[in-house]
Design a protein around this motif. Structure first.
Motif, PDB file in Angstrom:
ATOM      1  N   CYS A  71      73.195  -5.318 144.401  1.00 41.99           N
ATOM      2  CA  CYS A  71      72.948  -5.345 142.975  1.00 41.99           C
ATOM      3  C   CYS A  71      72.362  -3.748 142.659  1.00 41.99           C
ATOM      4  N   VAL A  72      72.384  -3.496 141.154  1.00 40.56           N
ATOM      5  CA  VAL A  72      71.979  -2.268 140.784  1.00 40.56           C
ATOM      6  C   VAL A  72      70.319  -2.035 140.957  1.00 40.56           C
ATOM      7  N   SER A  73      69.950  -1.002 141.744  1.00 37.37           N
ATOM      8  CA  SER A  73      68.403  -0.749 141.472  1.00 37.37           C
ATOM      9  C   SER A  73      68.148   0.458 140.804  1.00 37.37           C
ATOM     10  N   ASN A  74      69.082   1.365 140.501  1.00 36.99           N
ATOM     11  CA  ASN A  74      68.921   2.387 139.578  1.00 36.99           C
ATOM     12  C   ASN A  74      70.288   3.027 139.199  1.00 36.99           C
ATOM     13  N   ALA A  75      70.631   3.270 137.984  1.00 40.44           N
ATOM     14  CA  ALA A  75      71.783   3.740 137.381  1.00 40.44           C
ATOM     15  C   ALA A  75      71.450   5.172 136.647  1.00 40.44           C
ATOM     16  N   ARG A  76      72.063   6.271 137.138  1.00 35.87           N
ATOM     17  CA  ARG A  76      71.894   7.670 136.269  1.00 35.87           C
ATOM     18  C   ARG A  76      73.199   7.939 135.830  1.00 35.87           C
ATOM     19  N   LEU A  77      73.066   8.800 134.992  1.00 38.54           N
ATOM     20  CA  LEU A  77      74.508   9.418 134.166  1.00 38.54           C
ATOM     21  C   LEU A  77      73.993  10.957 134.079  1.00 38.54           C
ATOM     22  N   SER A  78      75.119  11.633 134.642  1.00 34.99           N
ATOM     23  CA  SER A  78      75.154  12.988 134.723  1.00 34.99           C
ATOM     24  C   SER A  78      75.386  13.748 133.288  1.00 34.99           C
ATOM     25  N   ALA A  79      75.067  14.943 132.952  1.00 38.12           N
ATOM     26  CA  ALA A  79      75.472  15.175 131.656  1.00 38.12           C
ATOM     27  C   ALA A  79      77.082  15.589 131.555  1.00 38.12           C
ATOM     28  N   ARG A 365      60.398   3.387 137.969  1.00 35.99           N
ATOM     29  CA  ARG A 365      60.959   2.374 137.513  1.00 35.99           C
ATOM     30  C   ARG A 365      61.324   2.427 135.817  1.00 35.99           C
ATOM     31  N   ARG A 366      60.358   3.012 135.079  1.00 39.03           N
ATOM     32  CA  ARG A 366      60.486   3.049 133.784  1.00 39.03           C
ATOM     33  C   ARG A 366      61.844   4.012 133.357  1.00 39.03           C
ATOM     34  N   GLU A 367      61.839   5.060 134.267  1.00 39.95           N
ATOM     35  CA  GLU A 367      62.894   6.195 134.141  1.00 39.95           C
ATOM     36  C   GLU A 367      64.400   5.124 134.543  1.00 39.95           C
ATOM     37  N   ALA A 368      64.260   4.558 135.495  1.00 44.18           N
ATOM     38  CA  ALA A 368      65.471   3.749 135.880  1.00 44.18           C
ATOM     39  C   ALA A 368      65.876   2.901 134.581  1.00 44.18           C
ATOM     40  N   GLU A 369      64.837   2.072 133.994  1.00 43.73           N
ATOM     41  CA  GLU A 369      65.295   1.238 133.021  1.00 43.73           C
ATOM     42  C   GLU A 369      65.817   1.988 131.706  1.00 43.73           C
ATOM     43  N   GLN A 370      65.444   3.178 131.576  1.00 37.54           N
ATOM     44  CA  GLN A 370      65.875   4.186 130.484  1.00 37.54           C
ATOM     45  C   GLN A 370      67.173   4.479 130.650  1.00 37.54           C
ATOM     46  N   THR A 371      67.497   5.024 132.110  1.00 41.09           N
ATOM     47  CA  THR A 371      68.975   5.547 132.266  1.00 41.09           C
ATOM     48  C   THR A 371      69.924   4.325 132.355  1.00 41.09           C
ATOM     49  N   ARG A 372      69.410   3.100 132.653  1.00 39.25           N
ATOM     50  CA  ARG A 372      70.342   1.941 132.662  1.00 39.25           C
ATOM     51  C   ARG A 372      70.588   1.685 131.498  1.00 39.25           C
ATOM     52  N   ASP A 373      69.631   1.974 130.672  1.00 37.71           N
ATOM     53  CA  ASP A 373      69.951   1.401 128.952  1.00 37.71           C
ATOM     54  C   ASP A 373      70.980   2.301 128.545  1.00 37.71           C
TER      55      ASP A 373
END
Ligand code: SAH
Length: 381
Positions: A71-79, A365-373
């Motif tokens: 399951c995802v523990s962090n999602a990041r999106l590149s420019a 964790r906060r950053e992870a949530e934001q990038t996930r959103d």
């Protein structure tokens, strides 16, 4: 005291292994095929939804097995649109998976191990201490996760002409050396390429190896996907230093294994990856030597601009030097696209993957949530 042992997950089992696992349940082979299709054609997350099985069969399955996947523990999106997912495994280990959208395809770069034992000098993954093989479900689970994200499960097996998919191509170029985890990679690829499974054509899958020579033959015969070889140097002296595996399987043996590789015909050429390291392996003489080394092999060269990582000991060749290298190869008849670095800003480019096996702190964790959103919003568009 009753000890709760986790129910084994069925995810990752090829058809024969699934039949074996389900034998004790007494399900007929027809029912086994149904379960198999629920798993890999529809991406079922629970047994309850397997509506063409009887309630009793569903209950029996749920009692003994799970459909757990990473399951995802962090999602990041590149420019640049690339995405990187950090996936959490059942034992708390983590791996990275990268998605690279292009105009004519979408490539998912999957990992085969947590960390890597090879210690290539220019690669970030090689600096990771903790190493273990991923099991077939953890390898396949990365592709299944991407299908979840893009909503690409279908009711029927998808035909091989799958250009319209977000995830049209797979490269085993993430963390780890796939040929050091042969059995699990083979099982995962069996399901990935099965028309009744994930139904991805073998021609759209590329396995990259640093050159585990004895397994290259088996890869061609038993897995049958395209091969990429991380060459990076044209002399044993330099390759010994950059890719220490070369001390075990030197260039002569490596090139002989490439000549034998069964898919090495002009339609399915072997890709030779060559990382451009300033002043180390990028001279005109080395470009000419590379062309000579490849003579007689249906080959294409993929030049990879070196992607730096914190503390890396090299710098990338300048664009002019790379261009000169390309020109020399072109004159010798080899097309050599320069791989555009993707996702550098989120450390998702080649050789930048490295997962930490520790708990993230509150800020992360906060950053992870934001990038996930953000990623979810993006998906919804
Ligand atoms: N172990 C396999 C799979 C890893 S693939 C293999 O070695 O082929 C990852 C590719 O990226 C390999 O070609 C690897 O050599 C290359 N690579 C590693 N670190 C890199 C870096 N910092 N910059 C560019 N390419 C790199």
């Amino acid at each position: 005291m009753r000890v709760l042992t986790p129910r084994p997950s069925l995810v990752g089992l090829p058809k024969p292994a699934l039949a074996e696992a389900l034998r004790e349940t007494g399900l007929s082979s027809y029912r086994v095929s149904q379960v198999y299709r629920w798993l890999y054609v529809r991406g079922a997350r629970d047994f309850d939804g397997m509506t063409d099985l009887s309630r009793r069969d569903r209950a029996t399955l749920a009692e003994r097995f799970s459909l757990a996947r990473p399951c995802v523990s962090n999602a990041r999106l590149s420019a640049d649109g690339a995405r990187k997912w950090l996936l959490r495994l059942a034992d708390g280990g983590e791996v990275e998976t990268v998605y690279i959208p292009e105009t004519d395809r979408g490539t998912l770069c999957i990992s085969s191990q947590i960390g890597c034992t090879l210690t290539c000098r220019f690669c970030h993954t090689g600096t990771q201490r903790l190493v273990r093989n991923l099991d077939a479900g953890e390898i396949l689970g990365q592709i299944m996760h991407a299908r979840d994200v893009f909503g690409e499960w279908s009711g029927r097996a998808v035909p091989l002409a799958d250009r319209g998919r977000h995830v049209s191509n797979i490269v085993l170029m993430g963390m780890g050396e796939p040929l050091y985890n042969f059995d699990n990679v083979k099982a995962a690829m069996a399901v990935a390429t099965d028309g009744d499974g994930l139904a991805i054509s073998k021609r759209r899958i590329t396995l990259s190896t640093a050159g585990v020579v004895p397994m290259m033959d088996r890869c061609g015969e038993e897995i049958g996907v395209n091969l990429a070889v991380s060459l990076h140097a044209v002399t044993d002296e330099l390759r010994d230093e950059l890719v220490p595996l070369n001390r075990k399987y030197p260039l002569k043996e490596l090139m002989a294994a490439c000549r034998r590789y069964p898919t090495a015909s002009n339609v399915r050429r072997i890709t030779f990856e060559y990382v451009m390291l300033a002043g180390v392996n990028d001279s005109p003489g080395e470009a000419r030597a590379l062309a000579r080394l490849l003579a007689g092999i249906p080959a294409k060269v993929n030049l990879i601009p070196f992607n730096p990582w914190p503390g890396s000991p090299y710098t990338c060749s300048t664009p002019e030097v790379i261009e000169r290298f390309v020109d020399i190869l072109a004159a010798a008849g080899y097309t050599s696209p320069v791989r555009t670095p993707r996702g550098r800003d989120i450390l998702a480019a080649c050789g930048q993957l490295r997962s930490e096996s520790r708990r993230p702190n509150a800020r992360e964790r906060r950053e992870a949530e934001q990038t996930r959103d953000k990623a979810v919003l993006e998906d919804a568009r």
